[in-house]
Design a protein around this motif. Structure first.
Motif, short mmCIF file in Angstrom:
data_model
loop_
_atom_site.label_atom_id
_atom_site.label_comp_id
_atom_site.label_asym_id
_atom_site.label_seq_id
_atom_site.Cartn_x
_atom_site.Cartn_y
_atom_site.Cartn_z
N MET A 94 0.85 -1.19 0.00
CA MET A 94 0.00 0.00 0.00
C MET A 94 0.89 1.25 0.00
O MET A 94 1.87 1.33 0.72
CB MET A 94 -0.90 0.00 1.23
N MET A 95 0.53 2.21 -0.83
CA MET A 95 1.29 3.46 -0.91
C MET A 95 0.82 4.44 0.16
O MET A 95 -0.33 4.40 0.58
CB MET A 95 1.13 4.10 -2.29
N SER A 96 1.71 5.32 0.55
CA SER A 96 1.36 6.37 1.51
C SER A 96 0.48 7.42 0.83
O SER A 96 0.40 7.47 -0.41
CB SER A 96 2.62 7.02 2.06
N ARG A 97 -0.13 8.26 1.63
CA ARG A 97 -0.94 9.36 1.07
C ARG A 97 -0.08 10.26 0.20
O ARG A 97 -0.52 10.73 -0.83
CB ARG A 97 -1.56 10.20 2.19
N ASP A 141 0.61 8.52 -3.12
CA ASP A 141 -0.62 8.59 -3.93
C ASP A 141 -0.77 9.98 -4.54
O ASP A 141 -1.12 10.12 -5.72
CB ASP A 141 -1.86 8.29 -3.09
N TYR A 142 -0.53 11.00 -3.73
CA TYR A 142 -0.67 12.37 -4.23
C TYR A 142 0.38 12.68 -5.29
O TYR A 142 0.08 13.37 -6.28
CB TYR A 142 -0.59 13.41 -3.09
N VAL A 170 1.66 10.65 -7.47
CA VAL A 170 1.18 10.04 -8.72
C VAL A 170 0.09 10.92 -9.33
O VAL A 170 0.11 11.24 -10.53
CB VAL A 170 0.67 8.61 -8.48
N PHE A 171 -0.87 11.35 -8.50
CA PHE A 171 -1.95 12.21 -8.97
C PHE A 171 -1.41 13.52 -9.54
O PHE A 171 -1.79 13.94 -10.64
CB PHE A 171 -2.91 12.50 -7.80
N HIS A 231 -2.19 19.30 -1.25
CA HIS A 231 -3.33 18.39 -1.26
C HIS A 231 -4.63 19.05 -0.79
O HIS A 231 -5.70 18.49 -0.97
CB HIS A 231 -3.04 17.11 -0.48
#
Length: 82
Positions: A1-4, A7-8, A10-11, A48
């Protein structure tokens, strides 16, 4: 699982790529050359919660400070008018 944060990242990378009309390879090369990945991670707490256009503008400003001058794209200009 990736951290927040991961994830951000990548986004944000995909968002910037789309806004500037870049290929995946182009955005990865650009972000690697100018250490944009680390900048985005360092600014995660602010980025974010802000609107996407502010993050794109902040990355453009960061790149300009590093000596890179991105050309405006049609997509980026249309996003700012919406």
């Amino acid at each position: 699982m990736m951290s927040r944060e991961a994830d951000y990242l990548v986004f944000a990378t995909e968002l910037y790529r789309y806004a500037k009309g870049l290929s995946g390879a182009e955005v990865i090369e650009l972000f690697s050359r100018y250490d944009v990945d680390q900048y985005i991670l360092d600014m995660f707490e602010l980025f974010h919660i802000e609107c996407e256009a502010n993050m794109i503008a902040a990355v453009d400003e960061y790149l300009a400070q590093k000596g890179y001058c991105p050309e405006p794209s049609v997509r980026a200009e249309s996003l700012s008018r919406e």
